[in-house]
Scaffold this active site. Structure first.
Site, mmCIF file in Angstrom:
data_model
loop_
_atom_site.group_PDB
_atom_site.id
_atom_site.type_symbol
_atom_site.label_atom_id
_atom_site.label_comp_id
_atom_site.label_asym_id
_atom_site.label_seq_id
_atom_site.Cartn_x
_atom_site.Cartn_y
_atom_site.Cartn_z
ATOM 1 N N TYR A 1 50.701 19.785 55.576
ATOM 2 C CA TYR A 1 51.295 18.605 56.196
ATOM 3 C C TYR A 1 51.077 18.678 57.703
ATOM 4 C CZ TYR A 1 54.411 15.079 57.973
ATOM 5 O OH TYR A 1 54.897 13.996 58.651
ATOM 6 N N ASP B 1 48.519 24.698 63.489
ATOM 7 C CA ASP B 1 49.598 23.722 63.632
ATOM 8 C C ASP B 1 50.921 24.478 63.504
ATOM 9 O OD1 ASP B 1 51.530 21.812 63.412
ATOM 10 O OD2 ASP B 1 50.495 20.581 61.928
ATOM 11 N N LYS C 1 58.446 19.715 67.366
ATOM 12 C CA LYS C 1 59.749 19.913 66.737
ATOM 13 C C LYS C 1 60.784 20.638 67.613
ATOM 14 C CE LYS C 1 59.052 18.682 62.080
ATOM 15 N NZ LYS C 1 57.728 18.649 61.443
HETATM 16 C C1 LIG Z 1 56.695 17.686 61.478
HETATM 17 C C2 LIG Z 1 55.320 18.180 61.529
HETATM 18 C C3 LIG Z 1 54.302 17.421 62.142
HETATM 19 C C4 LIG Z 1 54.534 16.040 62.703
HETATM 20 O O1 LIG Z 1 55.436 16.022 63.778
HETATM 21 P P1 LIG Z 1 56.157 14.641 64.181
HETATM 22 O O2 LIG Z 1 56.905 15.000 65.436
HETATM 23 O O3 LIG Z 1 57.051 14.282 63.041
HETATM 24 O O4 LIG Z 1 55.103 13.636 64.424
HETATM 25 C C5 LIG Z 1 53.029 17.969 62.176
HETATM 26 N N1 LIG Z 1 52.772 19.181 61.657
HETATM 27 C C6 LIG Z 1 53.725 19.938 61.083
HETATM 28 C C7 LIG Z 1 53.386 21.286 60.559
HETATM 29 C C8 LIG Z 1 55.027 19.460 60.988
HETATM 30 O O5 LIG Z 1 55.968 20.192 60.374
#
Ligand SMILES: *Cc1c(COP(=O)(O)O)cnc(C)c1O
Length: 442
Positions: free
Chosen positions: A148, A249, A278
């Site tokens: 994700y 990520d 986050k």
């Molecule tokens: C939440 C998340 C995103 C997206 O972040 P947003 O601030 O919701 O756009 C991307 N990558 C990972 C691994 C995430 O957990």
């Protein structure tokens, strides 16, 4: 609840989109009056123990005096100025800190406003890098299933094709490559076959690959799975061998969640590009960062465009940077590793035994993350209602009931969270939601 709140909730239901739920027949929303420390206080008077950290973002608890103060002080100087042609100390301090604490080699920082955007920026950097090197054919991404990376278009194109609902956006999504999800569990044996199965994708596609993107160690929204550090090591080596950039990520895992400051540290690797978001501001404001190496920045800057083609309006927002600085300082000056270790052991003692329930498929714990994977989809509306009645805020999706509380949680509150999960495991109407989009996410 007051009449005013009841009317407001009706307005909310009729006019306001909430994430991953129907607009015409939405899952219920609960009215929050305030939040303090580990508690979310509802307008109906209940005080709920927070098990979600508001989607991985809250670190030191709600309404924290130090973070409030940082925000207030900065607001007295300036809340925002454009970042084109102007700069300021909050952004400079934050970028200094990020360069200092992230894996070595990452020393160029691009600030943006949300995780999805940080991922877009990372992908654009990788593509523009190869473009600048006169290799425009290297513009595809390789990733793994169950991932994700956000909800914007490029980010969606590297999310798991099934849970990311690729079929809905098929005609417009960029086609990228998907290797199987990592299989060897974090605490299990490493299976060397995984390396060769991943290598086949590099072998076949490296000439068109700009980058490999992955969530290090924890596959979050795509299944809450913890995989073996050797997988990351192998993937990084393959990237070097086949001349493909490595994007980590760390939007969910960064800043302590897994027991290391960054999940890449489990495998002792330095990515070429890293995304943070986050919990960067401790759960106060939306802010994200994409870090890269000097080499990547130089290649892009010496390329045809002469600059990186991106620039959000709220880039480097001073309020967000100031609160991020305060939050990271709080984290680094606390015994955060001890806190995560303590949370981890209480989670292990209480969550792992739930594996004996018929309804439970598997239980796993890593750092301050605890997961109970059940055998059938949860009924979100019913299970949520029960959790609220039991005094906790836990928001499961699909077959996953998981918690990752703010680091300030005490042992007793962790036990209360897990006891609530144990209770609902015995309640049939909390499960077996008919399969559909809504049961998969949110
Ligand atoms: C939440 C998340 C995103 C997206 O972040 P947003 O601030 O919701 O756009 C991307 N990558 C990972 C691994 C995430 O957990």
């Amino acid at each position: 609840m007051s009449k005013k709140h009841t009317i407001s909730l009706a307005f909310d239901k009729n006019h306001i989109w909430h994430p991953y739920t129907s607009m015409s027949n939405p899952l219920p929303s609960y009215m929050v009056e305030s939040a303090q420390g580990i508690n979310i206080n509802l307008a109906t008077g209940e005080s709920l123990i927070d098990g979600m950290s508001s989607w991985w973002s809250v670190l030191h608890g709600y309404n924290h005096p130090v973070l409030n103060d940082a925000l207030h002080k900065q607001s007295q100087k300036m809340s925002h100025v454009m970042f084109g042609g102007l700069t300021h100390q909050p952004a400079i301090s934050l970028c200094e800190t990020l360069i200092d604490i992230t894996p070595s080699g990452l020393n160029r920082v691009f600030l943006s406003d949300s995780g999805s955007v940080a991922v877009e920026v990372a992908m654009k950097m990788a593509i523009q890098y190869w473009q600048s090197l006169q290799k425009p054919e290297k513009h595809k991404l390789l990733t793994v299933r169950n991932g994700y990376h956000g909800d914007t278009f490029a980010a969606m194109s590297v999310c798991d094709p099934v849970t990311g609902m690729h079929q809905i956006f098929e005609p417009v999504l960029i086609k990228n490559y998907f290797a199987p999800a990592p299989k060897s569990a974090f605490h299990g044996e490493w299976n060397e076959d995984e390396r060769s199965s991943l290598e086949r994708y590099f072998e076949q596609h490296h000439h068109e690959l700009a980058a490999f993107i992955i969530e290090p160690i924890v596959q979050g929204t795509g299944g809450m799975r913890f995989y073996h550090p050797n997988y990351l090591k192998a993937a990084k080596k393959l990237c070097e061998q086949y001349n493909v950039l490595f994007i980590a990520d760390e939007i969910a895992t960064g800043l302590g969640r897994t027991g290391k400051l960054f999940a890449c540290e489990w495998a002792d690797i330095s990515p070429d590009i890293m995304c943070l978001g986050k919990t960067l501001t401790g759960g106060y404001l939306s802010l994200a960062a994409t870090l890269c190496t000097e080499h990547i920045a130089n290649v892009i800057s010496n390329g045809e465009a002469g600059c990186f083609m991106h620039g959000p309006t709220y880039m480097g927002n001073p309020l967000a940077c100031a609160v991020a600085n305060a939050s990271i300082n709080l984290l680094l000056s606390s015994q955060w590793q001890d806190k995560v270790t303590r949370i981890e052991s209480v989670l292990e003692q209480n969550i792992l035994p739930l594996a004996s329930y018929d309804r439970v498929n598997a239980c796993r714990v890593l750092g301050s993350i605890g997961v109970v994977e059940v055998t059938e989809n949860v009924n979100v509306a019913n299970i949520q209602k029960r959790f609220v009645e039991l005094g906790v805020w836990i928001r499961p999706f699909g077959k996953l009931i998981y918690i990752m509380p703010p680091l300030i949680i005490n042992d007793e509150d962790i036990v209360t969270l897990v006891n609530a999960i144990r209770t609902v495991l015995n309640e049939d109407d909390c499960f077996n939601q008919p399969v559909g989009i809504m049961s998969e996410l949110g």
